[in-house]
Scaffold this motif. Structure first.
Motif, short mmCIF file in Angstrom:
data_model
loop_
_atom_site.label_atom_id
_atom_site.label_comp_id
_atom_site.label_asym_id
_atom_site.label_seq_id
_atom_site.Cartn_x
_atom_site.Cartn_y
_atom_site.Cartn_z
N LEU A 1 0.85 -0.99 -0.13
CA LEU A 1 -0.15 0.01 -0.17
C LEU A 1 0.91 1.10 -0.20
O LEU A 1 0.58 2.17 -0.76
CB LEU A 1 -0.99 0.05 1.22
N ALA A 2 1.80 1.37 0.76
CA ALA A 2 2.75 2.53 1.05
C ALA A 2 3.46 2.67 -0.31
O ALA A 2 3.47 3.81 -0.71
CB ALA A 2 3.80 2.32 2.09
N ARG A 3 3.93 1.72 -0.87
CA ARG A 3 4.72 1.93 -2.12
C ARG A 3 4.10 2.16 -3.35
O ARG A 3 4.53 3.01 -4.15
CB ARG A 3 5.69 0.62 -2.30
N ALA A 4 2.81 1.70 -3.40
CA ALA A 4 1.70 2.21 -4.39
C ALA A 4 1.39 3.82 -4.33
O ALA A 4 1.32 4.48 -5.38
CB ALA A 4 0.42 1.28 -4.32
N ALA A 5 1.23 4.16 -3.08
CA ALA A 5 1.20 5.55 -2.50
C ALA A 5 2.23 6.41 -3.13
O ALA A 5 1.98 7.37 -3.75
CB ALA A 5 0.59 5.83 -1.29
N THR A 6 3.34 6.05 -2.75
CA THR A 6 4.62 6.74 -2.99
C THR A 6 4.62 6.94 -4.58
O THR A 6 5.05 7.88 -5.10
CB THR A 6 5.91 5.98 -2.42
N ALA A 7 4.52 5.86 -5.08
CA ALA A 7 4.71 5.61 -6.72
C ALA A 7 3.80 6.74 -7.48
O ALA A 7 4.20 7.40 -8.05
CB ALA A 7 4.70 4.20 -7.33
N ALA A 8 2.46 6.75 -6.96
CA ALA A 8 1.51 7.53 -7.45
C ALA A 8 2.00 8.99 -7.28
O ALA A 8 1.78 9.79 -8.22
CB ALA A 8 0.24 7.31 -6.96
N LEU A 9 2.48 9.44 -6.21
CA LEU A 9 2.61 10.85 -5.72
C LEU A 9 3.92 11.09 -6.39
O LEU A 9 3.94 12.25 -6.97
CB LEU A 9 3.11 10.85 -4.20
N GLU A 10 5.06 10.43 -6.67
CA GLU A 10 6.29 10.51 -7.33
C GLU A 10 5.67 10.80 -8.76
O GLU A 10 6.34 11.81 -9.58
CB GLU A 10 7.03 9.45 -7.00
N LYS A 11 4.92 10.02 -9.25
CA LYS A 11 4.43 10.19 -10.91
C LYS A 11 3.87 11.79 -10.95
O LYS A 11 4.16 12.57 -11.85
CB LYS A 11 3.64 9.19 -11.28
#
Length: 439
Positions: free
Chosen positions: A105-115
């Protein structure tokens, strides 16, 4: 018709926001409009939900209403850590599976924010600097860091032990005994990130700031009334976090805490040379109650976050921020005595919404009303992913991460408020005293 009696208040003390260039907020809701979706709350969860709704339903009209200004709300007042790792310390296989869920969950959120940061060139000092999880004493290292290292090893996650002398070189202070360095954490300016996310929403999202909802009607779809207008929609996502109680949801399940922080002016070039630290860093304490969260930012400021207060009404008195600043100045001087002349731009309070069992509120709470709230102190990643996934769930989109989110459980009921306040204050007081050596 239900009346909203408690509204957020902006005391204009958040230094993350005041150090940024001037920004003109989006328009106040000043008329009666209709939309296909209403999103309440312009923090990480609400912004993510609106963006995901726009992606899922590009022909739908989405209205997002924020009581204050994006960047001045709770999402813009945290310490600026995008945390990718759980903070549990257990090798129990069931709990490790929970850690795997958290990582996904955390890494999906981080990837979305980074994009979003990259695609829209959001200037928020987004930087994958990792973080130090530090103990002041050898006892703190043994009790808290060593079990955490064992869990990271069981998860096959990279980490590095940094011992006292090497740690002093990295941080510019000899205060800490030992730390675990993990590379996956991102550091940023949370007010700048929140602003940027609000200002780059898709075209089919209308965002209204400085438009607190003062009444709700659930009799035929939803109708949110503000001081100057209203929004009527057949479907709603509630992302007002601790204020969700005012809308009739999450009652008697949330504990509200006020966390206090201060941010210095930028160090001068002479002070930077005396400091001798080349890279920005972020530090979280081995014990979250007794310890201190700190950062050295890209623009050469020092952040101190310490002091947790129970604030069930989310109404911490702003005049107390002067006392917070004095306390934080003493803490900074004890760690960095060479910075006696360095003062704070501001001290401020941000609110955290917690549940008794650490579970969020997620999913459909009434027909055609969905909710994403209670991130339990990890608002950047948990708020972002809960907003994205609740939008997918509301649109009937199949996403395997929804199962991970739902596996986090639901908040348990609390005792009556007076007992909650007394119990929470006693618990925090005991934890702070017990772990005072970690301050």
């Amino acid at each position: 018709m239900s009346i909203i009696s408690r509204l957020p208040r902006n005391d204009l003390t958040n230094a993350w926001n005041t150090i940024l260039p001037h920004r003109t907020p989006h328009a106040i809701l000043a008329t009666d409009i209709k939309a296909d979706w209403l999103v309440i709350g312009g923090g990480y969860a609400g912004l993510a939900a609106a963006r995901q709704l726009a992606h899922n339903r590009p022909d739908d009209r989405i209205a997002l209403v924020e009581a204050g200004v994006c960047g001045e709300n709770a999402s813009g007042r945290n310490s600026g850590f995008v945390i990718d790792l759980p903070h549990t310390t257990s090798s129990n296989l069931d709990q490790l599976e929970g850690s795997h869920r958290y990582l996904r969950l955390a890494r999906a959120a981080t990837a979305a924010l980074e994009k979003n940061v990259r695609d829209f060139d959001i200037q928020c000092d987004w930087s994958r600097d990792g973080k130090y999880h530090a103990a002041v004493t050898s006892a703190g290292s043994k009790a808290m860091l060593e079990p955490y290292a064992a869990e990271l090893a069981a998860l096959n996650e990279p980490f590095e032990w940094v011992e006292k002398d090497a740690l002093a070189i990295k941080l510019g202070t000899t205060h800490f005994h030992r730390a675990l360095y993990t590379p996956g954490c991102v550091l940023m300016n949370p007010a700048a990130l929140t602003r940027g996310l609000a200002d780059t929403l898709p075209e089919n999202v209308s965002i209204f700031e400085n438009s607190p909802v003062i009444a709700m009607d659930y009799s035929n779809g939803v109708r949110a009334t503000t001081q100057n207008g209203s929004i009527t929609a057949p479907r709603m996502i509630l992302a007002a976090n601790g204020f969700s109680e005012q809308f009739g949801y999450g009652k008697n399940t949330f504990v509200h805490l006020a966390l206090c922080a201060s941010l210095t002016r930028p160090l001068t070039r002479v002070e930077q040379l005396a400091f001798g630290v080349d890279q920005p860093w972020g530090l979280t304490p081995a014990n979250g109650f007794g310890g201190i969260t700190m950062r050295y930012t890209n623009d050469h400021r020092i952040l101190i976050r310490q002091d947790i207060k129970v604030a069930m009404g989310q109404n911490f008195k702003s005049q107390k921020t002067d006392a917070i600043g004095r306390k934080h100045k003493a803490l900074m001087d004890a760690r960095f005595p060479k910075f006696g002349d360095v003062g704070f731009e501001s001290s401020w309070v941000g609110y955290v919404c917690m549940s008794r069992n650490g579970a969020p509120t997620f999913g459909e709470v009434s027909p055609n009303i969905w909710m994403a709230a209670c991130q339990n102190g990890i608002g950047v990643t948990k708020g972002t992913i809960s907003g994205m996934l609740v939008a997918d769930k509301a649109c009937g989109v199949v996403n395997p991460l929804i199962r991970d989110m739902e596996a986090l459980g639901t908040p348990t009921q609390l005792p009556p408020r007076p007992l909650v306040e007394v119990g929470a204050r006693a618990t925090i007081g005991w934890e702070v005293w017990k772990n005072r050596a970690e301050a």
